[in-house]
Design a protein around this motif. Structure first.
Motif, PDB file in Angstrom:
ATOM      1  N   LYS A  76      64.007 -19.626  58.528  1.00  0.00           N
ATOM      2  CA  LYS A  76      62.657 -19.972  58.978  1.00  0.00           C
ATOM      3  C   LYS A  76      62.442 -19.734  60.469  1.00  0.00           C
ATOM      4  O   LYS A  76      61.435 -20.146  61.031  1.00  0.00           O
ATOM      5  CB  LYS A  76      62.362 -21.442  58.645  1.00  0.00           C
ATOM      6  CG  LYS A  76      62.360 -21.721  57.149  1.00  0.00           C
ATOM      7  CD  LYS A  76      62.029 -23.173  56.857  1.00  0.00           C
ATOM      8  CE  LYS A  76      62.028 -23.428  55.365  1.00  0.00           C
ATOM      9  NZ  LYS A  76      61.726 -24.859  55.053  1.00  0.00           N
ATOM     10  N   LYS A  77      63.391 -19.087  61.110  1.00  0.00           N
ATOM     11  CA  LYS A  77      63.245 -18.833  62.552  1.00  0.00           C
ATOM     12  C   LYS A  77      63.943 -17.537  62.910  1.00  0.00           C
ATOM     13  O   LYS A  77      65.154 -17.428  62.829  1.00  0.00           O
ATOM     14  CB  LYS A  77      63.847 -19.994  63.355  1.00  0.00           C
ATOM     15  CG  LYS A  77      63.679 -19.842  64.867  1.00  0.00           C
ATOM     16  CD  LYS A  77      64.325 -21.006  65.600  1.00  0.00           C
ATOM     17  CE  LYS A  77      64.169 -20.905  67.107  1.00  0.00           C
ATOM     18  NZ  LYS A  77      64.859 -21.991  67.824  1.00  0.00           N
ATOM     19  N   LYS A  78      63.153 -16.556  63.292  1.00  0.00           N
ATOM     20  CA  LYS A  78      63.699 -15.262  63.686  1.00  0.00           C
ATOM     21  C   LYS A  78      63.124 -14.888  65.056  1.00  0.00           C
ATOM     22  O   LYS A  78      61.927 -14.662  65.198  1.00  0.00           O
ATOM     23  CB  LYS A  78      63.397 -14.203  62.641  1.00  0.00           C
ATOM     24  CG  LYS A  78      64.200 -14.414  61.353  1.00  0.00           C
ATOM     25  CD  LYS A  78      64.061 -13.285  60.395  1.00  0.00           C
ATOM     26  CE  LYS A  78      65.110 -13.353  59.282  1.00  0.00           C
ATOM     27  NZ  LYS A  78      65.276 -14.657  58.669  1.00  0.00           N
ATOM     28  N   VAL A  79      64.015 -14.891  66.053  1.00  0.00           N
ATOM     29  CA  VAL A  79      63.613 -14.604  67.440  1.00  0.00           C
ATOM     30  C   VAL A  79      64.543 -13.524  67.991  1.00  0.00           C
ATOM     31  O   VAL A  79      65.742 -13.547  67.738  1.00  0.00           O
ATOM     32  CB  VAL A  79      63.700 -15.869  68.324  1.00  0.00           C
ATOM     33  CG1 VAL A  79      63.241 -15.565  69.756  1.00  0.00           C
ATOM     34  CG2 VAL A  79      62.877 -17.003  67.732  1.00  0.00           C
ATOM     35  N   THR A  89      59.347 -15.739  65.775  1.00  0.00           N
ATOM     36  CA  THR A  89      58.802 -17.055  65.443  1.00  0.00           C
ATOM     37  C   THR A  89      58.515 -17.884  66.696  1.00  0.00           C
ATOM     38  O   THR A  89      59.416 -18.200  67.465  1.00  0.00           O
ATOM     39  CB  THR A  89      59.785 -17.826  64.541  1.00  0.00           C
ATOM     40  OG1 THR A  89      60.225 -16.981  63.481  1.00  0.00           O
ATOM     41  CG2 THR A  89      59.142 -19.076  63.971  1.00  0.00           C
ATOM     42  N   GLY A  90      57.218 -18.223  66.894  1.00  0.00           N
ATOM     43  CA  GLY A  90      56.828 -19.024  68.053  1.00  0.00           C
ATOM     44  C   GLY A  90      56.577 -18.218  69.308  1.00  0.00           C
ATOM     45  O   GLY A  90      56.254 -18.788  70.359  1.00  0.00           O
ATOM     46  N   ARG A 141      64.884 -23.154  72.499  1.00  0.00           N
ATOM     47  CA  ARG A 141      63.816 -22.253  72.953  1.00  0.00           C
ATOM     48  C   ARG A 141      64.444 -21.218  73.877  1.00  0.00           C
ATOM     49  O   ARG A 141      65.551 -21.417  74.393  1.00  0.00           O
ATOM     50  CB  ARG A 141      62.724 -23.016  73.707  1.00  0.00           C
ATOM     51  CG  ARG A 141      61.910 -23.954  72.836  1.00  0.00           C
ATOM     52  CD  ARG A 141      60.742 -24.547  73.594  1.00  0.00           C
ATOM     53  NE  ARG A 141      61.170 -25.284  74.785  1.00  0.00           N
ATOM     54  CZ  ARG A 141      60.993 -24.855  76.033  1.00  0.00           C
ATOM     55  NH1 ARG A 141      60.415 -23.685  76.278  1.00  0.00           N
ATOM     56  NH2 ARG A 141      61.391 -25.590  77.052  1.00  0.00           N
ATOM     57  N   GLY A 182      66.092 -27.995  67.838  1.00  0.00           N
ATOM     58  CA  GLY A 182      66.023 -26.551  68.010  1.00  0.00           C
ATOM     59  C   GLY A 182      66.165 -26.086  69.452  1.00  0.00           C
ATOM     60  O   GLY A 182      66.203 -26.875  70.402  1.00  0.00           O
ATOM     61  N   GLU A 240      72.591 -20.343  66.333  1.00  0.00           N
ATOM     62  CA  GLU A 240      72.032 -20.574  67.682  1.00  0.00           C
ATOM     63  C   GLU A 240      72.980 -21.412  68.531  1.00  0.00           C
ATOM     64  O   GLU A 240      72.595 -22.407  69.149  1.00  0.00           O
ATOM     65  CB  GLU A 240      70.658 -21.250  67.603  1.00  0.00           C
ATOM     66  CG  GLU A 240      69.562 -20.360  67.053  1.00  0.00           C
ATOM     67  CD  GLU A 240      68.191 -20.995  67.209  1.00  0.00           C
ATOM     68  OE1 GLU A 240      67.544 -20.774  68.229  1.00  0.00           O
ATOM     69  OE2 GLU A 240      67.790 -21.749  66.295  1.00  0.00           O
ATOM     70  N   LYS A 297      67.604 -17.144  61.523  1.00  0.00           N
ATOM     71  CA  LYS A 297      67.672 -18.145  60.455  1.00  0.00           C
ATOM     72  C   LYS A 297      66.557 -17.863  59.446  1.00  0.00           C
ATOM     73  O   LYS A 297      65.653 -17.062  59.715  1.00  0.00           O
ATOM     74  CB  LYS A 297      67.516 -19.549  61.050  1.00  0.00           C
ATOM     75  CG  LYS A 297      68.647 -19.939  61.995  1.00  0.00           C
ATOM     76  CD  LYS A 297      68.415 -21.330  62.544  1.00  0.00           C
ATOM     77  CE  LYS A 297      69.612 -21.816  63.360  1.00  0.00           C
ATOM     78  NZ  LYS A 297      69.380 -23.141  63.947  1.00  0.00           N
TER      79      LYS A 297
END
Length: 494
Positions: A50-53, A73-74, A135, A133, A262, A48
Motif C-alpha cells: 500500500k505504499k510505493k515511493v 504514494t503521498g 517520510r 511510517g 523501510e 510495500k
C-alpha cells in the motif's frame, strides 16, 4: 547524544532523521559529457503493498548532473514508464542518464582506485514520533553543511583520542584483498579502494563510532570509581562493547536501505562484505532499527535467551580444537560444526568486529587483542592464496581437521557420542572431511540431512546455496579390519 546529536538535527515539525541515503558517484567517461553519475542499484525508497515511493532521476537542460524528485504514494504521481527497479549501475557497469553512454566494470573499478569517485547525499528518511511510517525528502545544502561540520569535528576528536589511546581510534588495519576464492572473494570492497577497515565508514559514521567507543571506555572507569565489583564492571562494559559492534553493522557505507521494510539492513546479509553503490547513513539516536537503543535491546535479549538454557553454570574456554585443555575420557558428548572447507572466511569477517572491540574493551582483554587482526595462521579453512596454493591449503585443512577429530576421540568417554555438522557442494570438500574422520579413530554410525537455513535469506536468494546440513554421528568403536559381504549386507538391511 549531548556531544554529537547536533549532527542529526530534528526537522522543524519535530520529525527525527532515521537516516540519509547516499550514492557513490563517478564521472561519465564520454569526453563531451563528463556528468556526475550517481551509482544506484535501484530507486525504491518504499516498496510495500500500500505504499510505493521512489526517487525519480531527470535531467534539466544542459545540467552536468542528475536531479531527483520523490514520486509515489503521498507524493507526486509516479511517471508513466518509470521502473524504479532499474538503477544506474549493475555489476559495476554504470549508465550515464545524461548522455546515455556506458562505463564498463573495469573502468568503474579503476576510477575508484584512482580516487576519482565521490559520493552524493540524495535523500533524508524521516519519522515523526507518535505517527506511524516514514517520510522522505530530498537532501539540501544545509544537510551537507551539517555533514561537513561532522567531518571537522571528527578530525579534532580523532587527534585527541589518538593521543589518549596510543592508537588510531578509526580502524587503520587493512582489509583482505578481493581476489580469488576463499577469503578474498568475500571482500569485493577492496577492489574499490576500501583498503582499511576504517574506509568502510564515512566521516559522520566514524565520528559516531569513535564517540561511542570513548563513552564505553569511560563507563568502565566510572563503574570502578563508583565501587562496582571489577569483574561485574568488566562484564557490563563487554556487553556495551558488543553494542558498538552491532551499531557498526548498521552504520557503514555498505549498509543498504531495505525498501520492502523501510529500514536499514544489517551489513551481514550473507558471509561477505560486497560493494554497495548506494547506502544509508543511520542516525544512532533515532530509536529505530540500527540505532543504539535497539542494538542494546538485541544484545540484552540474547543474554536472556542464553541464560534460559540451563540451571547449571556453563564454563566457556577459548582454545584450539586441535589441543583441547581436558583429560582423556572426560565428556559424554562432543558437538561440532566445523568450517565448511572454503565456504566462509571466518577470521577475515570477524575482523570487522575485532577492530572495534579492540578500541572499546581491548585494554581489558590484552590476551585476546594482542595481534593487529584476528590470528589466521592456524585457522582450519582452505585459503588458496597461501603459499603452495589450493593443494597445500587442502592438505593443511585435512590434517588439522584430523587432529581435531583425534582430540574429540581422546576426550570422549568409551560410550560417548560425537555429532559433526557439515555441508559442502563439492566432492573434494566432502572427501576431505571423510578422510579426516576415518583417520581419527571415530566410527560413523549414522548421518541425517536436516534443513537448517532460512529459504528467504539473502544468501539463498542470490545463489544455489545449500539449504540443509548433514548431521554425522560418530562413536569410539573398534573398527573391524575385514568385512564379509554376507554380514555387511545383513547389517545394512538392519
Amino acid at each position: 547524544k549531548r556531544e554529537i546529536g547536533r549532527f542529526y538535527p530534528k526537522e522543524e515539525d519535530g520529525s527525527v532523521p532515521v537516516g540519509y541515503i547516499w550514492a557513490r558517484t563517478i564521472p561519465c567517461q564520454n569526453p563531451v559529457c563528463g556528468a556526475e553519475i550517481p551509482l544506484m542499484r535501484q530507486f525504491w525508497l518504499a516498496k510495500k503493498d500500500k505504499k510505493k515511493v521512489a526517487l525519480f532521476p531527470y535531467v534539466v537542460g544542459q545540467a552536468s548532473c542528475l536531479s531527483f524528485k520523490i514520486v509515489g504514494t503521498g507524493y507526486e504521481e509516479m511517471p508513466n514508464g518509470f521502473d524504479p527497479e532499474n538503477g544506474t549501475v549493475a555489476r559495476a557497469v554504470a549508465d550515464c542518464q545524461v548522455c546515455g553512454s556506458v562505463v564498463d566494470a573495469k573502468t568503474t573499478k579503476s576510477l575508484f582506485q584512482q580516487g576519482k569517485a565521490g559520493q552524493r547525499m540524495i535523500a533524508v528518511v524521516l519519522h515523526k514520533p507518535g505517527q506511524s511510517g516514514k517520510r522522505y525528502r530530498l537532501a539540501t545544502e544545509k544537510d551537507m553543511e551539517i555533514f561537513r561540520e561532522a567531518e571537522k569535528y571528527l578530525a579534532e576528536k580523532r587527534e585527541k583520542l589518538m593521543q589518549e589511546w596510543g592508537m588510531d581510534p578509526v580502524p587503520d588495519e587493512v582489509t583482505p584483498e578481493g581476489k580469488g576464492r576463499g577469503a578474498e572473494r568475500a571482500f569485493s570492497v577492496r577492489n574499490y579502494a576500501m583498503n582499511t577497515w576504517g574506509d568502510l565508514f564515512n566521516s559522520r559514521q566514524k565520528l559516531a563510532l569513535i564517540t561511542f567507543c570513548e563513552k564505553v571506555r569511560q563507563s568502565h572507569e566510572k563503574m570502578i570509581e563508583e565501587g562496582m565489583e571489577e569483574e561485574y564492571a568488566k562484564a557490563v562494559v563487554s556487553y556495551l562493547g558488543l553494542g558498538v559492534d552491532r551499531l557498526a553493522t548498521f552504520g557503514c557505507v555498505i549498509t543498504r536501505w531495505e525498501p520492502m521494510r523501510e529500514t536499514p539492513a544489517n551489513v551481514f546479509g550473507r558471509q561477505a562484505l560486497p560493494m554497495m553503490w548506494d547506502y544509508v547513513d543511520i542516525n544512532p539516536f533515532s530509536g529505530m532499527t540500527g540505532g543504539w537503543g535497539l542494538a542494546l535491546d538485541w544484545i540484552k535479549n540474547c543474554i536472556i535467551q542464553f541464560s534460559l538454557t540451563s540451571n547449571a553454570p556453563t564454563t566457556i574456554t577459548q582454545s584450539s580444537a586441535t589441543n583441547l585443555p581436558y583429560p582423556d575420557n572426560y565428556f559424554d558428548a562432543v558437538f561440532t560444526d566445523p568450517p565448511y572447507y572454503d565456504n566462509v572466511p571466518y577470521s577475515h569477517l570477524s575482523d570487522f568486529f575485532y577492530v572495534w572491540l579492540k578500541r572499546t574493551v581491548g585494554n581489558l582483554y590484552p590476551e585476546l587483542f594482542s595481534t593487529p587482526l584476528t590470528p589466521k595462521t592456524n585457522e582450519i579453512v582452505v585459503y588458496a592464496n597461501k603459499p603452495g596454493g589450493k593443494e597445500e591449503a587442502n592438505k593443511f585443512f585435512e590434517s588439522m581437521l584430523k587432529k581435531s577429530f583425534q582430540e574429540f576421540h581422546r576426550v570422549l568417554k568409551p560410550d560417548g557420542i560425537a555429532t559433526i555438522v557439515y555441508a559442502h557442494k563439492s566432492t573434494e570438500g566432502w572427501e576431505t572431511l571423510i578422510n579426516s574422520l576415518l583417520d581419527s579413530g571415530l566410527i560413523m554410525t549414522g548421518a541425517w540431512p536436516l534443513n537448517t537455513e532460512m529459504a528467504s535469506r539473502l544468501r539463498a536468494n542470490e545463489s544455489a546455496a545449500l539449504a540443509s546440513s548433514i548431521y554425522i554421528v560418530a562413536r569410539k568403536m573398534k573398527r573391524q579390519p575385514t568385512g564379509f559381504y554376507s554380514e555387511v549386507k545383513e547389517e545394512l538391511k538392519k
